[in-house]
Design a protein around this motif. Sequence first.
Motif, PDB file in Angstrom:
ATOM      1  N   THR A  24      -7.697  -4.856   5.789  1.00 17.72           N
ATOM      2  CA  THR A  24      -7.896  -4.473   4.382  1.00 17.72           C
ATOM      3  C   THR A  24      -9.385  -4.278   4.119  1.00 17.72           C
ATOM      4  OG1 THR A  24      -5.961  -5.741   3.767  1.00 17.72           O
ATOM      5  CG2 THR A  24      -7.478  -5.199   1.987  1.00 17.72           C
ATOM      6  N   VAL A  25      -9.728  -3.176   3.457  1.00 17.32           N
ATOM      7  CA  VAL A  25     -11.138  -2.859   3.204  1.00 17.32           C
ATOM      8  C   VAL A  25     -11.343  -2.675   1.703  1.00 17.32           C
ATOM      9  CG1 VAL A  25     -13.024  -1.295   3.808  1.00 17.32           C
ATOM     10  CG2 VAL A  25     -11.108  -1.526   5.365  1.00 17.32           C
ATOM     11  N   LEU A  26     -12.449  -3.217   1.193  1.00 16.85           N
ATOM     12  CA  LEU A  26     -12.792  -2.975  -0.216  1.00 16.85           C
ATOM     13  C   LEU A  26     -13.566  -1.654  -0.293  1.00 16.85           C
ATOM     14  CD1 LEU A  26     -13.029  -3.801  -3.210  1.00 16.85           C
ATOM     15  CD2 LEU A  26     -15.096  -5.081  -2.611  1.00 16.85           C
ATOM     16  N   ILE A  27     -12.984  -0.686  -1.013  1.00 19.67           N
ATOM     17  CA  ILE A  27     -13.643   0.617  -1.191  1.00 19.67           C
ATOM     18  C   ILE A  27     -13.563   0.984  -2.663  1.00 19.67           C
ATOM     19  CG2 ILE A  27     -13.570   3.094  -0.637  1.00 19.67           C
ATOM     20  CD1 ILE A  27     -12.384   2.335   2.081  1.00 19.67           C
ATOM     21  N   ALA A  28     -14.708   1.203  -3.276  1.00 17.94           N
ATOM     22  CA  ALA A  28     -14.791   1.608  -4.691  1.00 17.94           C
ATOM     23  C   ALA A  28     -13.896   0.742  -5.585  1.00 17.94           C
ATOM     24  CB  ALA A  28     -14.437   3.085  -4.831  1.00 17.94           C
ATOM     25  N   GLY A  29     -13.986  -0.559  -5.391  1.00 20.35           N
ATOM     26  CA  GLY A  29     -13.265  -1.488  -6.274  1.00 20.35           C
ATOM     27  C   GLY A  29     -11.793  -1.664  -5.918  1.00 20.35           C
ATOM     28  N   LYS A  30     -11.323  -0.957  -4.875  1.00 20.74           N
ATOM     29  CA  LYS A  30      -9.893  -1.056  -4.536  1.00 20.74           C
ATOM     30  C   LYS A  30      -9.722  -1.680  -3.153  1.00 20.74           C
ATOM     31  CE  LYS A  30      -8.677   2.646  -7.516  1.00 20.74           C
ATOM     32  NZ  LYS A  30      -9.994   3.218  -7.806  1.00 20.74           N
ATOM     33  N   TYR A  31      -8.699  -2.503  -3.051  1.00 20.72           N
ATOM     34  CA  TYR A  31      -8.414  -3.092  -1.743  1.00 20.72           C
ATOM     35  C   TYR A  31      -7.411  -2.200  -1.026  1.00 20.72           C
ATOM     36  CZ  TYR A  31     -11.176  -7.058  -3.026  1.00 20.72           C
ATOM     37  OH  TYR A  31     -12.247  -7.847  -3.370  1.00 20.72           O
ATOM     38  N   MET A  32      -7.891  -1.618   0.073  1.00 17.82           N
ATOM     39  CA  MET A  32      -7.051  -0.651   0.793  1.00 17.82           C
ATOM     40  C   MET A  32      -6.691  -1.218   2.159  1.00 17.82           C
ATOM     41  SD  MET A  32      -9.117   2.810  -0.262  1.00 17.82           S
ATOM     42  CE  MET A  32      -7.844   3.939   0.219  1.00 17.82           C
ATOM     43  N   THR A  33      -5.385  -1.323   2.406  1.00 23.06           N
ATOM     44  CA  THR A  33      -4.931  -1.833   3.702  1.00 23.06           C
ATOM     45  C   THR A  33      -4.598  -0.648   4.604  1.00 23.06           C
ATOM     46  OG1 THR A  33      -4.113  -3.871   2.751  1.00 23.06           O
ATOM     47  CG2 THR A  33      -3.155  -3.211   4.852  1.00 23.06           C
ATOM     48  N   PHE A  34      -5.389  -0.493   5.669  1.00 23.60           N
ATOM     49  CA  PHE A  34      -5.205   0.641   6.577  1.00 23.60           C
ATOM     50  C   PHE A  34      -4.247   0.267   7.710  1.00 23.60           C
ATOM     51  CE2 PHE A  34      -9.023   1.774   4.380  1.00 23.60           C
ATOM     52  CZ  PHE A  34      -8.964   3.158   4.299  1.00 23.60           C
ATOM     53  N   ILE A  35      -3.294   1.145   7.941  1.00 17.26           N
ATOM     54  CA  ILE A  35      -2.355   0.971   9.056  1.00 17.26           C
ATOM     55  C   ILE A  35      -2.775   1.994  10.107  1.00 17.26           C
ATOM     56  CG2 ILE A  35       0.109   0.993   9.736  1.00 17.26           C
ATOM     57  CD1 ILE A  35      -0.440  -0.947   7.400  1.00 17.26           C
ATOM     58  N   MET A  36      -3.367   1.517  11.202  1.00 15.48           N
ATOM     59  CA  MET A  36      -3.993   2.452  12.135  1.00 15.48           C
ATOM     60  C   MET A  36      -3.096   2.854  13.309  1.00 15.48           C
ATOM     61  SD  MET A  36      -6.955   2.984  10.783  1.00 15.48           S
ATOM     62  CE  MET A  36      -7.993   3.672  12.054  1.00 15.48           C
ATOM     63  N   ASP A  37      -1.996   2.117  13.532  1.00 17.83           N
ATOM     64  CA  ASP A  37      -1.131   2.453  14.666  1.00 17.83           C
ATOM     65  C   ASP A  37      -0.037   3.421  14.199  1.00 17.83           C
ATOM     66  OD1 ASP A  37       0.645   2.625  16.707  1.00 17.83           O
ATOM     67  OD2 ASP A  37       0.910   0.473  16.998  1.00 17.83           O
ATOM     68  N   PRO A  38      -0.039   4.664  14.713  1.00 21.06           N
ATOM     69  CA  PRO A  38       0.958   5.639  14.227  1.00 21.06           C
ATOM     70  C   PRO A  38       2.396   5.244  14.527  1.00 21.06           C
ATOM     71  CG  PRO A  38      -0.328   6.557  16.033  1.00 21.06           C
ATOM     72  CD  PRO A  38      -0.977   5.262  15.685  1.00 21.06           C
ATOM     73  N   LEU A  39       2.603   4.327  15.484  1.00 19.30           N
ATOM     74  CA  LEU A  39       3.985   3.869  15.732  1.00 19.30           C
ATOM     75  C   LEU A  39       4.505   3.074  14.538  1.00 19.30           C
ATOM     76  CD1 LEU A  39       3.645   2.870  19.489  1.00 19.30           C
ATOM     77  CD2 LEU A  39       5.128   4.670  18.582  1.00 19.30           C
ATOM     78  N   LEU A  40       3.574   2.583  13.705  1.00 21.82           N
ATOM     79  CA  LEU A  40       3.998   1.817  12.522  1.00 21.82           C
ATOM     80  C   LEU A  40       4.210   2.703  11.293  1.00 21.82           C
ATOM     81  CD1 LEU A  40       1.502  -1.216  12.799  1.00 21.82           C
ATOM     82  CD2 LEU A  40       3.802  -1.035  13.725  1.00 21.82           C
ATOM     83  N   TYR A  41       3.808   3.973  11.381  1.00 21.50           N
ATOM     84  CA  TYR A  41       3.905   4.851  10.206  1.00 21.50           C
ATOM     85  C   TYR A  41       5.324   4.894   9.604  1.00 21.50           C
ATOM     86  CZ  TYR A  41      -0.776   7.016  10.856  1.00 21.50           C
ATOM     87  OH  TYR A  41      -2.119   7.259  10.953  1.00 21.50           O
ATOM     88  N   PRO A  42       6.389   5.018  10.458  1.00 27.31           N
ATOM     89  CA  PRO A  42       7.721   5.166   9.849  1.00 27.31           C
ATOM     90  C   PRO A  42       8.078   4.011   8.913  1.00 27.31           C
ATOM     91  CG  PRO A  42       7.805   5.718  12.175  1.00 27.31           C
ATOM     92  CD  PRO A  42       6.433   5.163  11.917  1.00 27.31           C
ATOM     93  N   SER A  43       7.657   2.791   9.266  1.00 25.38           N
ATOM     94  CA  SER A  43       8.048   1.669   8.388  1.00 25.38           C
ATOM     95  C   SER A  43       7.330   1.745   7.037  1.00 25.38           C
ATOM     96  CB  SER A  43       7.800   0.315   9.069  1.00 25.38           C
ATOM     97  OG  SER A  43       6.511   0.277   9.569  1.00 25.38           O
ATOM     98  N   ILE A  44       6.151   2.353   6.993  1.00 24.81           N
ATOM     99  CA  ILE A  44       5.451   2.491   5.703  1.00 24.81           C
ATOM    100  C   ILE A  44       6.087   3.642   4.914  1.00 24.81           C
ATOM    101  CG2 ILE A  44       3.187   2.924   4.605  1.00 24.81           C
ATOM    102  CD1 ILE A  44       3.311   0.412   6.407  1.00 24.81           C
ATOM    103  N   ILE A  45       6.343   4.734   5.613  1.00 23.18           N
ATOM    104  CA  ILE A  45       6.826   5.941   4.925  1.00 23.18           C
ATOM    105  C   ILE A  45       8.210   5.707   4.315  1.00 23.18           C
ATOM    106  CG2 ILE A  45       7.518   8.363   5.338  1.00 23.18           C
ATOM    107  CD1 ILE A  45       5.103   8.425   7.364  1.00 23.18           C
ATOM    108  N   LYS A  46       9.034   4.868   4.983  1.00 28.56           N
ATOM    109  CA  LYS A  46      10.389   4.693   4.426  1.00 28.56           C
ATOM    110  C   LYS A  46      10.450   3.599   3.350  1.00 28.56           C
ATOM    111  CE  LYS A  46      12.610   1.385   7.503  1.00 28.56           C
ATOM    112  NZ  LYS A  46      12.253   1.123   8.865  1.00 28.56           N
ATOM    113  N   HIS A  47       9.337   2.869   3.120  1.00 28.01           N
ATOM    114  CA  HIS A  47       9.310   1.793   2.133  1.00 28.01           C
ATOM    115  C   HIS A  47       9.262   2.366   0.722  1.00 28.01           C
ATOM    116  CE1 HIS A  47       9.031  -2.510   2.580  1.00 28.01           C
ATOM    117  NE2 HIS A  47       8.728  -2.317   3.846  1.00 28.01           N
TER     118      HIS A  47
END
Length: 492
Positions: free
Chosen positions: A64-87
């Motif tokens: 998780t990175v603080l950028i411009a006042g927002k906490y952004m959690t980056f998912i960097m492994d593309p094998l994990l993308y489907p679980s985020i996209i279907k949520h």
Amino acid sequence: MVLLLLLLGLLGLLLFLLHGRKRRQGEPPLIKGWVPFLGNTLQFGKNAHKFLEDQKRKNGDVFTVLIAGKYMTFIMDPLLYPSIIKHGRQLDFHELTERLAPLVFGYPSMKTFPGLSEQISRAYRFLQGDSLTSLTESMMGNLMLVFCQDHLDPGQGWRSGNLYEFCSSVMFEATFLTIYGRPQTGSRHQHMDQLLKDFLQFDAMFPYLSAEVPIWLLGRTKTVRQKLISHFLPQRLSCWSDKCQFIQARLELFNLYDKLRDVDKAAHHFTILWASVGNTLPATFWATFDLVAHPEALKVVRQEILDVLRASGVEFSPDRELTLSREQLDKLVFLESSIKESLRLSSASMNLRVAQEDFSLRLDAERSVAVRKGDIITLYPQSMHLDPEIYEDPQTFHFDRFVEDGREKTDFRKHGQKLKYYLMPFGSGSSKCPGRYFAVNEIKQFVCLLLLYLDLQLEDGQNRPSSDHSRAGLGIQQPSSPVLFRYRPRAE
Ligand code: HEM
């Protein structure tokens, strides 16, 4: 005074360090940076890809990175993308755009207009399916019109130009005519050059507006935006003929809302201008540049176009008007691969979802992470697009990277596993671009025209320009320096 400011700054930093957010059990590593509120904004803005790759090396695939006042959690492994996209339910996309778009494009919040947002989304179907056929046909005619009148003077010798300006002027006007229709008299609108200039001036401020910098801090941007919006006032639009079904549907939709003022309706139409050319202009530039810079690829693609025409009984002649139907465009596999490769190299969009509650986000069979309500879960596909494990020699343009045995290649792997998502210039899931099929078709049409009607060469010493990082996260990056080229009508 200076001392007071320094003390206040130090106090702010101390409060940030003592009382700011702390990592809780189960949460990903937290990278806050040293600057209160801004966090890592500057490092991210300077070179987002490098910044994220550095963090990945230090913190693993999820952080998780603080950028411009927002906490952004980056998912960097593309094998994990489907679980985020279907949520769907717990991760929402619309909340963000519904807050940001009115700030950027100057229309009132959609919350005050019940059902408007859903109806707008429903009208996106007019960019696809059967409507795509008429859009594509109309675009072909408009490209021919603009391209031939402005750039095809038989008998002329070599002409020099700036490749970005060349691509932008033709694509901007042809797209405008296709989407909004033609004027009451004549086949082309007047003052298109000025409209494009104003658009580019507004577009240059887009990264700041998206970062929620107030428009009054951005010089003339508000005036330029008003000027752009005024082109789309309903009384003007209603005089134009041959509007596409999509704009027609939106005109009818907005009329159902009495409280939408004409200027608000115009601002909504202006939003579509931005959506339809903001990414398409740089994408067309890169697709053209990459082919012109690789004559061996250009030769294969040119031959493919001629073959597809021939297979449907058409012998190309520069004296005749070129038409390419949707079906013919679909058969251009090498051209499609080449465009995808240019998109892979130039796209830097982010896929954002806002957590609707505190919950445990399942990443795969073994892993889940805790996320907090309001955190932004972020996919940054550029990291995948430039991953040497997925794409060998990732910084180099290989026009046929997406072709295998004469057909589209879809098998790309990470850790030996086939990736469901391997190329994402158009976003994903609920926020996927509804104009993606039209975009690829119009870029194909543009490239076909250029390759069949013109001989093209880069001027000496013109290399692939680096990308302008200021648009990182926002779509197709623009070149950071001009590219000069020369062209002449192609001898038969
Ligand atoms: C190469 C060209 C294009 C690229 C790379 C592109 C990319 C994208 C991306 C990444 C998004 C999602 C933004 C997000 O997640 O916040 C998006 C949304 C959108 N695009 Fe495109 N786009 C292109 C061309 C077009 C064209 C030609 C049109 C229309 C004619 C269009 C219409 C839209 C619209 C209306 C949305 C908003 C969708 C929504 O709010 O649900 N795009 N585009």
